[in-house]
Design a protein around this motif. Structure first.
Motif, PDB file in Angstrom:
ATOM      1  N   ALA A   1      -3.717   3.431   5.817  1.00  0.00           N
ATOM      2  CA  ALA A   1      -3.525   3.316   7.340  1.00  0.00           C
ATOM      3  C   ALA A   1      -2.400   2.271   7.704  1.00  0.00           C
ATOM      4  CB  ALA A   1      -4.847   2.745   8.257  1.00  0.00           C
ATOM      5  N   ASN A   2      -2.308   1.276   7.184  1.00  0.00           N
ATOM      6  CA  ASN A   2      -1.556   0.127   7.442  1.00  0.00           C
ATOM      7  C   ASN A   2       0.011   0.014   6.546  1.00  0.00           C
ATOM      8  OD1 ASN A   2      -2.626  -1.310   9.470  1.00  0.00           O
ATOM      9  ND2 ASN A   2      -4.182  -1.803   7.984  1.00  0.00           N
ATOM     10  N   ASN A   3       0.115   1.454   5.811  1.00  0.00           N
ATOM     11  CA  ASN A   3       1.241   1.585   5.135  1.00  0.00           C
ATOM     12  C   ASN A   3       2.298   2.351   5.787  1.00  0.00           C
ATOM     13  OD1 ASN A   3       0.050   0.924   1.521  1.00  0.00           O
ATOM     14  ND2 ASN A   3      -0.322  -0.033   3.561  1.00  0.00           N
ATOM     15  N   ALA A   4       3.640   2.160   5.563  1.00  0.00           N
ATOM     16  CA  ALA A   4       4.536   2.913   6.110  1.00  0.00           C
ATOM     17  C   ALA A   4       5.579   3.415   4.981  1.00  0.00           C
ATOM     18  CB  ALA A   4       5.229   2.655   7.197  1.00  0.00           C
ATOM     19  N   ILE A   5       6.220   4.641   5.030  1.00  0.00           N
ATOM     20  CA  ILE A   5       6.927   5.073   4.019  1.00  0.00           C
ATOM     21  C   ILE A   5       8.400   4.534   4.658  1.00  0.00           C
ATOM     22  CG2 ILE A   5       8.205   6.788   2.596  1.00  0.00           C
ATOM     23  CD1 ILE A   5       5.253   6.673   1.701  1.00  0.00           C
ATOM     24  N   LEU A   6       9.036   3.811   3.537  1.00  0.00           N
ATOM     25  CA  LEU A   6      10.464   3.136   4.060  1.00  0.00           C
ATOM     26  C   LEU A   6      11.440   4.114   3.441  1.00  0.00           C
ATOM     27  CD1 LEU A   6       9.914  -0.670   3.667  1.00  0.00           C
ATOM     28  CD2 LEU A   6       9.863   0.899   5.394  1.00  0.00           C
ATOM     29  N   ALA A   7      11.290   4.709   1.927  1.00  0.00           N
ATOM     30  CA  ALA A   7      12.294   5.534   1.332  1.00  0.00           C
ATOM     31  C   ALA A   7      11.614   6.466   0.482  1.00  0.00           C
ATOM     32  CB  ALA A   7      13.306   4.443   0.444  1.00  0.00           C
ATOM     33  N   GLY A   8      12.174   7.712   0.269  1.00  0.00           N
ATOM     34  CA  GLY A   8      11.481   8.558  -0.505  1.00  0.00           C
ATOM     35  C   GLY A   8      10.343   9.477   0.130  1.00  0.00           C
ATOM     36  N   GLN A   9       9.562  10.137  -0.397  1.00  0.00           N
ATOM     37  CA  GLN A   9       8.653  10.897  -0.021  1.00  0.00           C
ATOM     38  C   GLN A   9       7.189  10.421  -0.773  1.00  0.00           C
ATOM     39  OE1 GLN A   9      10.198  14.691   0.305  1.00  0.00           O
ATOM     40  NE2 GLN A   9       9.251  14.715   2.456  1.00  0.00           N
ATOM     41  N   TRP A  10       5.935  10.486   0.292  1.00  0.00           N
ATOM     42  CA  TRP A  10       4.536  10.046  -0.264  1.00  0.00           C
ATOM     43  C   TRP A  10       4.154  11.289  -0.999  1.00  0.00           C
ATOM     44  CZ3 TRP A  10       1.472   6.497  -1.122  1.00  0.00           C
ATOM     45  CH2 TRP A  10       0.057   6.883  -1.396  1.00  0.00           C
ATOM     46  N   HIS A  11       3.695  11.014  -2.173  1.00  0.00           N
ATOM     47  CA  HIS A  11       3.427  11.849  -3.032  1.00  0.00           C
ATOM     48  C   HIS A  11       2.328  12.920  -2.634  1.00  0.00           C
ATOM     49  CE1 HIS A  11       0.122   8.978  -4.015  1.00  0.00           C
ATOM     50  NE2 HIS A  11       1.018   8.143  -4.492  1.00  0.00           N
ATOM     51  N   GLY A  12       1.460  12.439  -1.729  1.00  0.00           N
ATOM     52  CA  GLY A  12       0.365  13.062  -1.087  1.00  0.00           C
ATOM     53  C   GLY A  12      -0.604  13.806  -2.415  1.00  0.00           C
ATOM     54  N   THR A  13      -1.034  14.989  -2.366  1.00  0.00           N
ATOM     55  CA  THR A  13      -1.755  15.547  -3.550  1.00  0.00           C
ATOM     56  C   THR A  13      -0.897  16.029  -4.620  1.00  0.00           C
ATOM     57  OG1 THR A  13      -1.714  17.574  -2.140  1.00  0.00           O
ATOM     58  CG2 THR A  13      -3.625  16.174  -1.764  1.00  0.00           C
ATOM     59  N   HIS A  14       0.273  15.997  -4.516  1.00  0.00           N
ATOM     60  CA  HIS A  14       0.902  16.394  -5.570  1.00  0.00           C
ATOM     61  C   HIS A  14       0.596  15.750  -7.015  1.00  0.00           C
ATOM     62  CE1 HIS A  14       5.085  16.980  -7.840  1.00  0.00           C
ATOM     63  NE2 HIS A  14       4.720  18.258  -7.136  1.00  0.00           N
ATOM     64  N   ASN A  15       0.065  16.645  -7.965  1.00  0.00           N
ATOM     65  CA  ASN A  15      -0.609  16.178  -9.095  1.00  0.00           C
ATOM     66  C   ASN A  15       0.509  16.004 -10.056  1.00  0.00           C
ATOM     67  OD1 ASN A  15      -1.880  15.555 -11.056  1.00  0.00           O
ATOM     68  ND2 ASN A  15      -3.588  16.936 -10.796  1.00  0.00           N
ATOM     69  N   ALA A  16       1.219  14.971 -10.169  1.00  0.00           N
ATOM     70  CA  ALA A  16       2.221  14.602 -11.168  1.00  0.00           C
ATOM     71  C   ALA A  16       2.150  13.222 -11.249  1.00  0.00           C
ATOM     72  CB  ALA A  16       3.694  15.016 -10.542  1.00  0.00           C
ATOM     73  N   ALA A  17       3.208  12.549 -12.401  1.00  0.00           N
ATOM     74  CA  ALA A  17       3.189  11.119 -12.853  1.00  0.00           C
ATOM     75  C   ALA A  17       4.077  10.621 -11.678  1.00  0.00           C
ATOM     76  CB  ALA A  17       3.802  10.945 -14.185  1.00  0.00           C
ATOM     77  N   GLU A  18       3.752  10.476 -10.427  1.00  0.00           N
ATOM     78  CA  GLU A  18       4.531   9.972  -9.495  1.00  0.00           C
ATOM     79  C   GLU A  18       3.729   8.666  -8.715  1.00  0.00           C
ATOM     80  OE1 GLU A  18       5.294  12.833  -6.651  1.00  0.00           O
ATOM     81  OE2 GLU A  18       6.511  13.932  -7.872  1.00  0.00           O
ATOM     82  N   ILE A  19       4.777   7.593  -8.418  1.00  0.00           N
ATOM     83  CA  ILE A  19       4.101   6.266  -7.775  1.00  0.00           C
ATOM     84  C   ILE A  19       4.681   6.021  -6.657  1.00  0.00           C
ATOM     85  CG2 ILE A  19       2.968   5.382  -9.834  1.00  0.00           C
ATOM     86  CD1 ILE A  19       5.690   3.715 -10.248  1.00  0.00           C
ATOM     87  N   SER A  20       3.933   5.159  -5.871  1.00  0.00           N
ATOM     88  CA  SER A  20       4.662   4.647  -4.503  1.00  0.00           C
ATOM     89  C   SER A  20       4.541   3.086  -4.836  1.00  0.00           C
ATOM     90  CB  SER A  20       4.041   4.866  -3.416  1.00  0.00           C
ATOM     91  OG  SER A  20       4.632   4.376  -2.086  1.00  0.00           O
ATOM     92  N   VAL A  21       5.685   2.517  -4.266  1.00  0.00           N
ATOM     93  CA  VAL A  21       5.802   0.962  -4.678  1.00  0.00           C
ATOM     94  C   VAL A  21       6.022   0.246  -3.582  1.00  0.00           C
ATOM     95  CG1 VAL A  21       7.306  -0.674  -5.964  1.00  0.00           C
ATOM     96  CG2 VAL A  21       6.791   1.335  -7.223  1.00  0.00           C
ATOM     97  N   GLU A  22       5.149  -0.858  -3.219  1.00  0.00           N
ATOM     98  CA  GLU A  22       5.416  -1.631  -2.178  1.00  0.00           C
ATOM     99  C   GLU A  22       7.069  -2.375  -1.990  1.00  0.00           C
ATOM    100  OE1 GLU A  22       5.306  -5.574   0.238  1.00  0.00           O
ATOM    101  OE2 GLU A  22       5.626  -5.484  -2.083  1.00  0.00           O
ATOM    102  N   SER A  23       7.405  -2.359  -0.959  1.00  0.00           N
ATOM    103  CA  SER A  23       8.919  -2.838  -0.720  1.00  0.00           C
ATOM    104  C   SER A  23       9.227  -4.042  -1.159  1.00  0.00           C
ATOM    105  CB  SER A  23       9.280  -2.469   0.794  1.00  0.00           C
ATOM    106  OG  SER A  23       8.293  -3.522   1.603  1.00  0.00           O
ATOM    107  N   GLY A  24       8.496  -5.133  -0.880  1.00  0.00           N
ATOM    108  CA  GLY A  24       8.741  -6.400  -1.503  1.00  0.00           C
ATOM    109  C   GLY A  24       8.747  -6.546  -2.905  1.00  0.00           C
ATOM    110  N   MET A  25       7.981  -5.949  -3.720  1.00  0.00           N
ATOM    111  CA  MET A  25       8.092  -5.729  -4.942  1.00  0.00           C
ATOM    112  C   MET A  25       9.062  -5.076  -5.640  1.00  0.00           C
ATOM    113  SD  MET A  25       5.180  -4.187  -7.433  1.00  0.00           S
ATOM    114  CE  MET A  25       5.781  -3.426  -9.282  1.00  0.00           C
ATOM    115  N   ALA A  26       9.373  -3.944  -4.951  1.00  0.00           N
ATOM    116  CA  ALA A  26      10.797  -2.993  -5.273  1.00  0.00           C
ATOM    117  C   ALA A  26      11.895  -4.061  -5.048  1.00  0.00           C
ATOM    118  CB  ALA A  26      10.907  -1.911  -4.304  1.00  0.00           C
ATOM    119  N   GLU A  27      11.946  -4.912  -4.076  1.00  0.00           N
ATOM    120  CA  GLU A  27      13.065  -5.930  -3.684  1.00  0.00           C
ATOM    121  C   GLU A  27      13.249  -6.858  -4.879  1.00  0.00           C
ATOM    122  OE1 GLU A  27      14.649  -8.495  -0.007  1.00  0.00           O
ATOM    123  OE2 GLU A  27      13.369  -6.516   0.292  1.00  0.00           O
TER     124      GLU A  27
END
Ligand SMILES: Nc1ncnc2c1ncn2[C@@H]1O[C@H](COP(=O)(O)OP(=O)(O)OP(=O)(O)O)[C@@H](O)[C@H]1O
Ligand SMILES: [Mg+2]
Lengths: 244, 838
Positions: free
Chosen positions: B587-613
């Motif tokens: 709920a409290n997350n927002a996508i800043l770049a790229g696309q949320w993987h949703g139900t897409h069953n693949a080796a995909e991840i979403s990373v927190e922006s601070g950590m990415a930076e």
């Protein structure tokens, strides 16, 4: 340059009749440069003072009396000319060597007394004795306090003393180390006539008993006339005046 | 020798002079400040050092998040592998398990840190057990009798339990057989948020608390001959993976000491600020002392004292004052550090070694350096005074080149700062910050004084006269204002940090924000927990399965090698990260770049922006994770922002579903339990014994308590800062005392009443204090706004009470110092004053 009476130093080698010179000035000049011109305060002063003499330096205000006194005592350096103090050519000595020469041998009395405000009368007299490293400092200080008649005020600070009393302390301080020469710059300048006269009496009396050479600056003709010799300054030019 | 004696003689007579008093006072304050922290730091450091092996509880410790089944061949017979029992080994061994769990008694429950030990624990050092809290303890193995546990004393009140009571851990019940008075590796229980419990390793099974996916630390301890240990660790090291750690007794202490030394250094630098403020006061006092003693020095030169002799004389005076002041300061420091120690560790007296001598030396040398730096320029001028001054009073002492003075003071102070800061970078930062602060404060003070001019015009009578004083001594006023503002500002800032962060955090939570975390929900419990929550109509987050893993690879190369050296040690790389997977964006997350993987069953991840930076990660990067003993690759397909203070389970890395399913994963969820419904919690704890229930408000209160302790300790230090600020005010006032006295005498002879003088003095000092308070409030608000925004991402807010409290405190403290310094000039009868001025 050799001192004029060099043959008379040390004293033992001099003829018995003629006391040695203790202060000598040769062609002594003092000039200060101001922003746009050079001011001559003293010009070609010649002077020779023998041990035990009393010399008065007189002159109008601003004529250079204090300047000359300071130079003779080695407190300052002249622009040109030579000064011999107790047989030493001052121009050959640096500031610290001159200080060492003064230690215990030269005494001072000032117009403004120059007592240490935080110290008692006794302690003020102790100071030069301590500086000279006298082991009998305490006794001597007490002795001189008695000589100026202020034993009862030993523990008082200058602030608690009158002007005349302060100057008596200053005189006791000056004599305490048995100096060979005592320089006094208008010792009565800040005092009323009566008190001044008593201070002068004290000074002469102590001088007579201690055989100190006394060089004093004064405005007071009466005082000057009681001295053996008198050097009169007019705008930096000195001439010896016969004492009546 | 003679001049040393003379120096002391002269000093003795002047001990009551204002300058010496201020100088001594300032020195005592400064040295008191640095020695307080010095003593405490030294005690804590030695506490760590002296414990050595006993600190780890062993000579060698291996920690691992999973059981180590196979040990290096060369020493297998010595190893407590599950298959081989503890053998007649040349190395003594012990193994323990550490994990968190709820301990319950009746309706009360509390999270505890359990350590399940064998009979050999600890191999080094001692565990002391007492029959009752705060009674005589005896040294004995940590292994309790069967069916019993030993608990930290702070657990008892939390559960309203006593020794001898029976408590529930998971599905088993235990008797409390004693309290832990001391154990290896602990300086005090204050900083642990969950109290310690010792239990038997062979009774862990019975509790059913540990499930696949539960977070456990396996501790393997070894002790023996140094050469055997070296050989053993050499063969062992290559077999360990990045989630396992081998800690030597030395190394264990070293890492801790390193972290501690850093914190200690910052605290010492805080203390140094007081010393530097004292330096300002000392410099002013020394300057005035020199001014008042030019005549004395000239007279002594006239009487035949050489410069060398005067140097000896004044050096002895200075040294005497320096040593005296430093020793008194050290004595005060010794008292204060005990107060601080007790604030941080209530049982410091028994836990910490006694006072060391080293800090005494350091403090005295600091004091002497500060004194020298502050007063040498003035004394150098004093020594060089021309003797002719006795005839020409106006003759100033030889000017000492401004550059020489600056160089002498500057280099001494820099030396001092460098000594405390340790490394060049910190020296630069400290000096830079200090210079910036001085500049800003000077500007502000000037501005305030300028504004004061307007006020002065509007005022009349004694107030107008007092304000005129303030404006006339512009340099003094700026200094006083600056020094006092600095002191008030730093004190206020700490107070704000303490109260604001926590309060601000709680304040901005939505009313029904989760107040409990449910952690360690075993896979088989997850459905039941979800049912339970919906049955009780509790608002809960999704149940997030959680595995722990470490980020190791980026695009085929070790990630550390892609980062600049100073970032390689980042927590994000060293710690194991909590990894989860879900198809729905939290709920409290927002996508800043790229696309949320949703139900897409693949080796995909979403990373927190601070950590990415921080780690320089972008969409498209291929990351490798070490999870347990396997590695897993995944591609970044989105970068998310996370609201960390939302009280929801938050994750740095979220996998697409299907990637981690095979791994044992305990789940985490957050839940809002309305105040009236908290009665259901004991029921929940009983129904799901393995699940950890974290009360967030309690957790926050705990963090707040720890925070408050540390800040309270630092605030005690800032008391020195305030005192140093007062010393500066007093020193500057003393410097202008003669002129003031002259004026007072003049006013009194002209018919001014004593009350008039008193009023004008008071209005001057009150105005000064008020101004300092106002400036400090402004500075504190700005600094606080920056801190909340940058560091804690909280909205800035105003603190009206600050604007009242600081000016009041300033007026009070400055008023007091000012009145104490100058009061007698209103009392002295004019005649006496005239004589005094002579
Ligand atoms: N360093 C200096 N710089 C400039 N002028 C100086 C300096 N020293 C002395 N003078 C000037 O030289 C003159 C002589 O000064 P000095 O103090 O010797 O006079 P004095 O005869 O003692 O006067 P008084 O009787 O007033 O004490 C004065 O005009 C004084 O201002
Ligand atoms: Mg004169």
């Amino acid at each position: 340059m050799t001192p004029p009476d060099s043959a008379q130093f040390p004293a033992e080698s001099s003829s018995a009749s003629q006391p040695p010179s203790v202060v000598t000035a040769r062609a002594l000049s003092q000039r200060v440069s101001t922003a746009d011109s050079t001011l001559t305060i003293l010009s070609e002063v010649e002077l020779d003072v023998k041990a035990g003499e009393i010399l008065a330096i007189t002159g109008a205000s601003g004529s250079g009396k204090s300047t000359l006194l300071g130079l003779l005592a080695g407190l300052d350096q002249p622009s040109s000319g030579d000064i011999f103090l107790l047989g030493q050519n001052l121009s050959e000595l640096d500031e610290d060597a001159r200080a060492r020469l003064r230690a215990g041998r030269i005494g001072f009395v000032f117009q403004s007394f120059q007592l240490l405000p935080a110290r008692s009368a006794l302690e003020n007299i102790l100071l030069p004795l301590e500086l000279a490293g006298r082991t009998d400092a305490r006794e001597r200080a007490a002795h001189w306090l008695e000589r100026v008649g202020l034993t009862a005020r030993a523990a008082h600070t200058p602030r608690q003393l009158s002007g005349g009393e302060q100057q008596r302390i200053a005189i006791a301080r000056a004599f305490a180390t048995d100096p060979q020469i005592l320089f006094a710059d208008e010792p009565t300048g800040n005092l009323d006539a009566d008190t001044g006269a008593r201070i002068i009496e004290l000074l002469f009396e102590l001088n007579a008993s201690a055989h100190t050479t006394l060089i004093l600056v004064t405005h007071d003709d009466a005082l000057a006339s009681r001295c053996q010799r008198r050097l009169h300054l007019i705008a930096g030019h000195a001439s010896e005046v016969a004492v009546a | 020798m003679r001049f040393m004696r003379l120096g002391l003689w002269l000093l003795r007579r002047e001990r009551s002079s204002g300058e010496w008093r201020v100088l001594l006072l300032a020195l005592i304050i400064g040295v008191g400040s640095v020695s307080t922290t010095g003593f405490l730091g030294d005690r804590l450091k030695r506490a760590m050092g002296e414990q050595g092996a006993s600190f780890l509880g062993a000579d060698l410790l291996v920690t691992s998040s999973r059981a180590i089944e196979s040990w290096p061949a060369s020493s297998t017979q010595n190893i407590p592998a599950k298959s081989s029992p503890l053998s007649t080994s040349s190395l003594a061994t012990s193994q323990a398990l550490e994990f968190s769990s709820m301990v319950a008694k009746g309706d009360a429950f509390q999270l505890a840190t359990l350590r399940a030990v064998d009979a050999a624990y600890p191999l080094r050092g001692t565990v002391r057990i007492a029959p009752q809290p705060f009674t005589e303890s005896t040294s004995r193995p940590a292994l309790p009798p069967p069916g019993a546990i030993y608990v930290a004393p702070d657990l008892l009140p939390l559960l309203s339990a006593n020794v001898g009571d029976s408590v529930q851990i998971g599905e088993a019940s235990f008797t409390i057989a004693g309290v832990v008075a001391e154990e290896p590796g602990q300086l005090g229980g204050v900083f642990g948020l969950a109290p310690r419990v010792f239990m038997r390793a062979d009774e862990v099974e019975r509790t059913h608390v540990l499930q696949p996916g539960s977070r456990v630390t396996y501790l393997y301890q070894f002790a023996g001959e140094p050469n055997q240990l070296t050989a053993f660790s050499a063969t062992l090291k290559p077999t360990l993976d990045s989630t396992q750690r081998l800690i030597g007794s030395r190394e264990g202490v070293e890492t801790l000491r390193g972290a501690f030394a850093n914190a200690d250094r910052y605290i010492q630098l805080t203390a140094l600020i007081s010393l530097l403020l004292s330096v300002a006061a000392i410099a002013i006092a020394a300057h005035r002392h020199a001014l008042r003693h030019y005549d004395q020095a000239a007279l002594m030169r006239c009487m035949g004292a050489t410069t060398a002799q005067l140097r000896t004389l004044y050096a002895v005076q200075l040294l005497t004052l320096g040593v005296l002041g430093s020793l008194i300061g050290v004595a005060i420091g010794a008292l204060m550090q005990q107060a601080l120690a007790l604030l941080i560790l209530p049982d410091a007296a028994t836990r910490l070694p006694s006072l060391g001598l080293a800090p005494v030396g350091i403090a005295v040398v600091s004091g002497l350096l500060a004194l020298a730096g502050a007063s040498l320029p003035a004394l150098m001028r004093l020594i060089r005074v021309p003797p002719l001054r006795v005839l020409r009073r106006d003759l100033p002492p030889l000017p000492l080149g401004a550059w020489i003075s600056a160089a002498v003071s500057g280099s001494t102070l820099l030396l001092l700062i460098a000594w405390y800061a340790g490394d060049a970078k910190l020296v630069g930062v400290f000096v830079g910050a200090l210079a910036g602060l001085v500049l800003v404060l000077t500007l502000l003070a000037r501005l305030a004084l300028f504004a004061g001019r307007g006020v002065q015009r509007l005022s009349h009578g004694p107030v107008r006269f007092g304000l005129a004083q303030l404006l006339r001594h512009r340099f003094d006023s700026t200094l006083q204002l600056g020094a006092f503002t600095l002191a008030l500002f730093l004190v206020a800032l700490l107070a704000l940090v303490r109260s604001d962060l926590i309060a601000g955090w709680q304040q901005q939570l939505p009313p029904e924000a989760p107040n409990y975390f449910l952690v360690n929900i075993a896979p088989y419990q997850q459905a039941a927990v979800a049912d339970y929550l919906s049955q009780h109509q509790l608002k809960a987050s999704e149940l997030y399965p959680m595995v722990r893993g470490r980020l190791t690879i980026k695009n085929g190369v070790p990630i550390a090698s892609t980062l600049p050296p100073e970032l390689r040690d980042s927590n994000t790389l060293r710690r194991e990260l909590n990894l989860t997977w879900t198809a729905t964006l939290p709920a409290n997350n927002a996508i800043l770049a790229g696309q949320w993987h949703g139900t897409h069953n693949a080796a995909e991840i979403s990373v927190e922006s601070g950590m990415a930076e921080r780690l320089n990660l972008a969409v498209g990067d291929q990351l490798g994770f070490q999870i347990g003993d396997q590695t897993l690759d995944a591609r970044i397909t989105s970068i998310r922002s996370v609201k960390w203070d939302s009280m929801q389970p938050n994750f740095f890395v979220i996998f697409a579903p299907g990637q981690l399913d095979a791994l044992p994963a305990a789940a985490i969820a957050s839940v809002y339990v309305p105040p009236g419904a908290s009665g259901m919690l004991p029921g929940f704890v009983k129904a799901f014994p393995g699940v950890t229930v974290l009360a967030l408000d309690k957790l926050i209160a705990n963090i707040e308590a720890v925070f408050a302790q540390i800040i309270g300790a630092i605030q005690l230090l800032l008391g020195f800062l305030l005192a140093a600020g007062m010393a500066v005010v007093i020193a500057t006032l003393l410097a202008s005392l003669d002129a003031r006295q002259q004026e007072a005498v003049l006013l009194r002879t002209l018919g001014a009443q004593r009350a008039y003088l008193a009023k004008s003095l008071w209005s001057e000092f009150l105005a000064l204090g008020l101004l300092a308070g106002l400036l400090a409030s402004a500075c504190a608000e700005i600094a606080m706004a920056l801190i909340s925004d940058r560091l804690f991402e909280l909205p800035a807010r105003l603190h009206p009470w600050l604007w009242l409290a600081l000016p009041l405190a300033g007026a009070l403290l400055v008023g007091m110092s000012g009145w104490l310094t100058t009061r007698h000039i209103t009392r002295v009868p004019p005649m006496q004053s005239i004589r005094a001025l002579g």
